[in-house]
Design an enzyme around this catalytic site. Structure first.
Site, PDB file in Angstrom:
ATOM      1  N   ASP A   7       8.885  -1.938  32.923  1.00  0.00           N
ATOM      2  CA  ASP A   7       8.210  -3.236  32.991  1.00  0.00           C
ATOM      3  C   ASP A   7       6.833  -3.086  33.651  1.00  0.00           C
ATOM      4  OD1 ASP A   7       7.869  -6.057  33.030  1.00  0.00           O
ATOM      5  OD2 ASP A   7       8.682  -6.126  35.068  1.00  0.00           O
ATOM      6  N   ASP A   9       4.657  -6.127  35.403  1.00  0.00           N
ATOM      7  CA  ASP A   9       4.410  -6.920  36.613  1.00  0.00           C
ATOM      8  C   ASP A   9       5.468  -6.694  37.680  1.00  0.00           C
ATOM      9  OD1 ASP A   9       2.083  -8.127  35.547  1.00  0.00           O
ATOM     10  OD2 ASP A   9       3.348  -9.426  34.333  1.00  0.00           O
TER      11      ASP A   9
END
Lengths: 175, 175
Positions: A7, A9
């Protein structure tokens, strides 16, 4: 070759520091990541929820996030032994596409852009591992979820957890 | 619930008509889809390869493609019995992100944007079926590839093939 999906963020991009900074500036507050332990900014200041989310719709918001400590070095190492894909739920903020792409090209130039995935529902991801700060993405993921510690998830239990990128390195060394 | 992943260009979006139209206009030619049988525009006019690819870097190129005949109706039907994801290799043309997103929201408003995937290497896609005009995406795909006929792929053999969206409907009825 096994595949690791990662991922953006709060995992490789320091979303919280920027978000807190623009919020504190506008509302003359002094909130820090410590204030977000077990919660989120929009839950801490629910009367400003719309404004807090609106920051993320600024096409430039995601362009100058700091890189999470040690992520570049560890991902470079991992990419020698694993297929590394970056899988980000960008569809929630479609104005972020260009900034996210440019950010990845700038800070992770050794990754192939054909391994970037902008999606929404991450159950579409076919990988052996998913490193993510949102445990909801693990519910329908068929590989091994690895929860990357972020303030909002510190109280979640029942997941393999890593607290930083040095722990990611250790996890894959001993795996 | 089984999942169908569907490509955009040449499957739900009529890429060729637009591409030929801008090319014909600029070079005063009268090429049609028939001229592209078994080939691609860039192979047919190799001395203009760079110009032909440059059209696709125009952020607006993908904004006004026609919708492929019957695709809306059939996908709406399929989405009642399957999870439908739109999976497009947008990373090859990162300037296309916004136009592709807006196009999907305009022409397929009944699909959830969390089911849109902008990727490059489609082996990352976890689905039971992939409807695509590029057979290369089937090589490492673990589900059933379904080749959607496009001029460039008419000579490909060894794949389940559908020639239009009515044949897609039939395939899933009898499956």
């Amino acid at each position: 070759m096994q595949r690791i999906a990662i991922d953006m963020d709060e995992v490789i991009a320091d979303f919280n520091s920027k978000h807190l900074s623009v919020f504190n500036r506008e509302y003359n507050e002094t909130l820090t990541a410590r204030d977000l332990m077990g919660t989120r900014l929009r839950e801490l200041r629910p009367h400003l929820k719309n404004e807090i989310i609106a920051y993320l719709k600024d096409p430039e918001f995601f362009s100058d996030l700091e890189v999470m400590k040690d992520s570049q070095e560890v991902i470079r190492e991992l990419s020698e032994q694993y297929e590394v894909f970056i899988t980000t739920a960008a569809m929630e903020f479609p104005t972020s596409f260009s900034a996210k792409y440019a950010w990845l090209k700038e800070h992770f130039p050794f990754l192939d852009e054909l391994n970037f995935v902008f999606c929404g529902d991450k159950s579409i991801i076919h990988a052996d591992y998913l490193i993510d700060d949102n445990h909801r993405h693990f519910q329908r993921f068929q590989g091994q979820g690895i929860l990357f510690t972020a303030p909002h998830n510190i109280n979640e239990t029942g997941y393999v957890r890593v607290n930083n990128w040095l722990e990611v390195r250790e996890y894959f060394k001993s795996n």
